[in-house]
Design an enzyme around this catalytic site. Structure first.
Site, PDB file in Angstrom:
ATOM      1  N   SER A 153      17.784 -23.564  41.750  1.00  0.00           N
ATOM      2  CA  SER A 153      18.315 -22.400  40.943  1.00  0.00           C
ATOM      3  C   SER A 153      19.430 -21.301  41.652  1.00  0.00           C
ATOM      4  O   SER A 153      19.079 -20.529  42.524  1.00  0.00           O
ATOM      5  CB  SER A 153      17.216 -21.438  40.500  1.00  0.00           C
ATOM      6  OG  SER A 153      17.434 -20.372  39.523  1.00  0.00           O
TER       7      SER A 153
ATOM      8  N   TRP B 121      19.935 -18.655  40.068  1.00  0.00           N
ATOM      9  CA  TRP B 121      19.178 -17.366  39.701  1.00  0.00           C
ATOM     10  C   TRP B 121      18.451 -16.791  41.089  1.00  0.00           C
ATOM     11  O   TRP B 121      18.379 -15.911  41.620  1.00  0.00           O
ATOM     12  CB  TRP B 121      18.423 -17.403  38.769  1.00  0.00           C
ATOM     13  CG  TRP B 121      17.681 -16.203  38.209  1.00  0.00           C
ATOM     14  CD1 TRP B 121      18.298 -15.165  36.996  1.00  0.00           C
ATOM     15  CD2 TRP B 121      16.780 -15.423  38.806  1.00  0.00           C
ATOM     16  NE1 TRP B 121      17.430 -14.323  36.846  1.00  0.00           N
ATOM     17  CE2 TRP B 121      16.486 -14.202  38.011  1.00  0.00           C
ATOM     18  CE3 TRP B 121      15.755 -15.448  39.798  1.00  0.00           C
ATOM     19  CZ2 TRP B 121      15.670 -13.252  38.181  1.00  0.00           C
ATOM     20  CZ3 TRP B 121      14.744 -14.628  40.304  1.00  0.00           C
ATOM     21  CH2 TRP B 121      14.769 -13.455  39.285  1.00  0.00           C
TER      22      TRP B 121
ATOM     23  N   ASP C 206      22.592 -26.039  41.346  1.00  0.00           N
ATOM     24  CA  ASP C 206      23.356 -25.116  40.388  1.00  0.00           C
ATOM     25  C   ASP C 206      24.556 -24.481  41.046  1.00  0.00           C
ATOM     26  O   ASP C 206      24.313 -23.753  41.915  1.00  0.00           O
ATOM     27  CB  ASP C 206      22.171 -24.084  39.885  1.00  0.00           C
ATOM     28  CG  ASP C 206      23.031 -23.070  38.884  1.00  0.00           C
ATOM     29  OD1 ASP C 206      24.067 -23.173  38.312  1.00  0.00           O
ATOM     30  OD2 ASP C 206      22.195 -22.149  38.721  1.00  0.00           O
TER      31      ASP C 206
ATOM     32  N   CYS D 207      23.502 -14.530  33.471  1.00  0.00           N
ATOM     33  CA  CYS D 207      22.406 -15.517  33.519  1.00  0.00           C
ATOM     34  C   CYS D 207      22.221 -15.832  31.936  1.00  0.00           C
ATOM     35  O   CYS D 207      22.640 -15.209  31.119  1.00  0.00           O
ATOM     36  CB  CYS D 207      20.960 -14.726  33.609  1.00  0.00           C
ATOM     37  SG  CYS D 207      19.619 -15.643  33.250  1.00  0.00           S
TER      38      CYS D 207
ATOM     39  N   HIS E 264      19.998 -16.157  30.056  1.00  0.00           N
ATOM     40  CA  HIS E 264      19.087 -15.513  29.161  1.00  0.00           C
ATOM     41  C   HIS E 264      19.503 -14.238  28.937  1.00  0.00           C
ATOM     42  O   HIS E 264      18.671 -13.383  28.460  1.00  0.00           O
ATOM     43  CB  HIS E 264      17.800 -15.819  29.564  1.00  0.00           C
ATOM     44  CG  HIS E 264      17.312 -17.261  29.493  1.00  0.00           C
ATOM     45  ND1 HIS E 264      16.891 -17.890  28.026  1.00  0.00           N
ATOM     46  CD2 HIS E 264      17.483 -18.176  30.235  1.00  0.00           C
ATOM     47  CE1 HIS E 264      16.759 -19.133  28.360  1.00  0.00           C
ATOM     48  NE2 HIS E 264      16.962 -19.570  29.506  1.00  0.00           N
TER      49      HIS E 264
ATOM     50  N   ASN F 177      16.125 -26.456  30.221  1.00  0.00           N
ATOM     51  CA  ASN F 177      15.466 -25.261  31.111  1.00  0.00           C
ATOM     52  C   ASN F 177      14.291 -24.904  30.347  1.00  0.00           C
ATOM     53  O   ASN F 177      14.289 -24.477  29.251  1.00  0.00           O
ATOM     54  CB  ASN F 177      16.361 -24.362  31.281  1.00  0.00           C
ATOM     55  CG  ASN F 177      16.055 -23.192  31.717  1.00  0.00           C
ATOM     56  OD1 ASN F 177      14.714 -23.222  32.323  1.00  0.00           O
ATOM     57  ND2 ASN F 177      16.656 -22.124  31.934  1.00  0.00           N
ATOM     58  N   ASN F 178      13.028 -25.350  30.744  1.00  0.00           N
ATOM     59  CA  ASN F 178      11.924 -24.763  30.384  1.00  0.00           C
ATOM     60  C   ASN F 178      11.661 -23.583  30.984  1.00  0.00           C
ATOM     61  O   ASN F 178      10.635 -23.290  31.761  1.00  0.00           O
ATOM     62  CB  ASN F 178      10.550 -25.804  30.532  1.00  0.00           C
ATOM     63  CG  ASN F 178      10.843 -27.132  30.172  1.00  0.00           C
ATOM     64  OD1 ASN F 178       9.652 -27.881  29.673  1.00  0.00           O
ATOM     65  ND2 ASN F 178      11.913 -27.592  29.823  1.00  0.00           N
ATOM     66  N   SER F 179      12.264 -22.497  30.420  1.00  0.00           N
ATOM     67  CA  SER F 179      12.705 -21.293  31.000  1.00  0.00           C
ATOM     68  C   SER F 179      11.375 -20.246  31.085  1.00  0.00           C
ATOM     69  O   SER F 179      10.795 -20.014  30.141  1.00  0.00           O
ATOM     70  CB  SER F 179      13.788 -20.708  30.625  1.00  0.00           C
ATOM     71  OG  SER F 179      14.016 -19.352  31.229  1.00  0.00           O
TER      72      SER F 179
ATOM     73  N   THR G 219      13.245 -23.334  35.955  1.00  0.00           N
ATOM     74  CA  THR G 219      13.986 -22.916  36.959  1.00  0.00           C
ATOM     75  C   THR G 219      13.493 -21.931  38.087  1.00  0.00           C
ATOM     76  O   THR G 219      13.822 -22.149  39.085  1.00  0.00           O
ATOM     77  CB  THR G 219      15.081 -21.849  35.949  1.00  0.00           C
ATOM     78  OG1 THR G 219      14.492 -21.004  35.393  1.00  0.00           O
ATOM     79  CG2 THR G 219      16.237 -22.640  35.421  1.00  0.00           C
TER      80      THR G 219
END
Length: 530
Positions: A99, A101, A182, A220, A222, A378-380, A449
């Site tokens: 990731s 992130w 990523d 990001c 989200h 993405n099962n975020s 992630t």
């Protein structure tokens, strides 16, 4: 090549060199087996083959979906794969996710950063290399124990056990699995994306995920403030990644094209268009525009024509252009179709909630044009899964006419509802989400992630609360070490996990009876032998 053939091959290398005194063919064969993958390119080619076979298996039956967890350190990735082999006996269908992130938040020399591509671009391939270094060490450690067991069986004269162990060596399954890596929005222009992609691949990545945001405005998926680029700009970067794979001989490397259009209402550029209906024109058709009278054109206004009419796109003080509200899904579908038609292999649609109906609706539209289109999803952890699914059940029950007087939709996250039928139904939908979405929404690969970011925080909080409180040392012993022993966690023997046994055997290869080994009688790790 069998284990015995490996020894024979090593002997062929050694025998002509009579001055190589003390080099044992079986020891050479063992070291070669423990270092099966010599380079990152070896790994990329091997794992690309795994992904391609898995994609074909999914096309034949959606029950064959794959999964991964995001890992921010080589040790975390290693322990994940060791755990998978321990519990399930195989790594099949299980990958690693890298990731951006977590690289930004945990691996940057600047310190913790938001997910805005401000971290050093080379920190991502460095983590890929680190993950594979730890996975290769997991192979070496597991094989090393098999070699020790084989030696012990031979010394005991147990030919049956020796034959079984040799069979296990021959059929050893590696911990090396695909990494979905990523690359954010490519860290610059297409040339920068190409150069960085080569670093990814040389480190071992067989699968690169790239998104259609503006590199220097990247957010990001989200968060708010996402800005997309015209299709031709994004396709140039997809081509750059493909050229990098082909240049390095990873001909079946996998590209995941991510679209953030569902949550991105802004663009930095008006797309270049040659004729009505081309891809640039389709992109511009989503711009929020208003008709303009030529007599009222203001200073600095930017104008386009649409169906022969002069239009003024809405431009913000940031110099960004705004899309029409409610066009996100249509833009996602167009993004996905165009990406697959121009070199991408898999899709990633970043959504604001985990809703199978929403995802499946878009995939159905994409598959009208590309029948075998499939997603990485993405099962975020940015979703509140508990609240989302309780509200989904609430809405479904309301549509069925059920009595919902005992529930307040806005408060469904409350612990007061944990033991209710609604909560139980929501948890069951969460449990089967991946299987259901693979079947109904075209999701080939499910990932989380940032899970190990959260597990590290949670476990550290629990340990700190106990150890620095009244429990003292019992907080560690009861909550950590005793659980490691009871659950058979290999790293309870942390010296062996770090490679001390492998080092001891190498010392014996090199120095024979003069070897000074760490694993003797007084090694405290022997307390964990039982």
């Amino acid at each position: 090549m069998t284990y015995q053939q490996s020894i024979i091959e090593a002997d062929r290398t050694i025998t002509p060199n009579t001055h190589w005194d003390g080099i044992a063919p079986e020891s050479v064969a063992r070291m070669r087996l423990q270092n099966r993958f010599r380079t990152g390119l070896d790994i990329a080619r091997y794992t690309a083959g795994i992904m391609r076979r898995d994609m074909a298996a999914y096309d034949a039956d959606p029950a064959n979906y794959t999964q991964s967890l995001g890992c921010w350190h080589g040790f975390i990735g290693q322990q994940k794969m060791i755990s998978i082999k321990k519990h399930f006996g195989t790594t099949k269908g299980r990958y690693l996710y890298l990731s951006g992130w977590m690289v930004a938040a945990l691996r940057s020399e600047f310190g913790p950063l938001p997910d805005q591509s401000m971290h050093e671009k080379t920190s991502v391939p460095a983590l890929i290399e680190e993950l594979y270094t730890f996975l290769r060490q997991a192979d070496a450690r597991e094989l090393n124990q098999l070699f020790r067991d084989l030696d012990a069986a031979r010394e005991a004269g147990d030919e049956v056990r020796a034959a079984k162990i040799q069979h296990d060596i021959e059929n050893h399954e590696t911990h090396i699995v695909p990494i979905v890596a990523d690359i954010d929005a490519g860290f610059g222009n297409a040339e920068a994306t190409y150069l960085l992609s080569k670093k990814f691949i040389e480190a071992g990545a067989c699968c690169i995920q790239i998104e259609n945001q503006v590199s220097d405005e990247k957010q990001c998926g989200h968060q708010d403030g996402k800005v997309t680029v015209p299709h031709e700009d994004f396709i140039a970067k997809i081509r750059a990644v493909r050229y990098a794979f082909l240049e390095l001989g990873v001909d079946d490397g996998v590209i995941v094209a991510r679209t953030d259009s569902l949550g991105a209402g802004l663009t930095k550029q008006i797309a270049f268009t040659r004729e009505a209906g081309d891809i640039g024109d389709q992109y511009n058709a989503f711009l929020d525009c208003e008709p303009v009278d030529p007599a009222s054109i203001g200073h600095g206004d930017v104008l386009i024509t649409r169906d022969g009419q002069l239009m003024k796109p809405k431009r913000l003080p940031s110099n960004l252009y705004q899309f029409r509200t409610g066009t996100g899904e249509d833009r996602c579908v167009l993004d996905c179709i165009h990406s697959l038609q121009n070199g991408a292999d898999l899709l990633w649609i970043e959504t604001e909630k985990p809703h199978i109906g929403q995802i499946g609706g878009m995939v159905s539209r994409i598959r009208e044009v590309i029948p075998n289109a499939k997603l990485v999803y993405n099962n975020s952890p940015s979703f509140n899964w508990t609240l989302n699914f309780r509200q989904q059940v609430f809405d479904a029950w309301a549509a069925e006419g059920k009595d919902l007087g005992a529930y307040d939709r806005a408060r469904l996250m409350s612990v007061d509802y944990d033991d209710t039928d609604l909560a139980a139904e929501a948890d069951e939908r969460i449990r089967t989400f991946q299987k259901d979405a693979a079947r109904e929404a075209g999701i080939f690969h499910h990932l989380i992630t940032l899970p190990t970011y959260h597990t590290a925080a949670l476990s550290t909080d629990n340990l700190a609360k106990e150890y620095f409180g009244e429990a003292g040392m019992l907080g560690y012993v009861k909550g950590v070490q005793r659980q490691e022993i009871r659950q058979g966690i290999a790293c309870v023997k942390h010296q062996a996990m770090a490679g001390s046994d492998i080092g001891d055997d190498h010392k014996e290869y090199f120095a024979r009876e003069a070897a000074l080994k760490a694993g003797g009688t007084h090694n405290t790790m022997n307390q964990f032998a039982a």
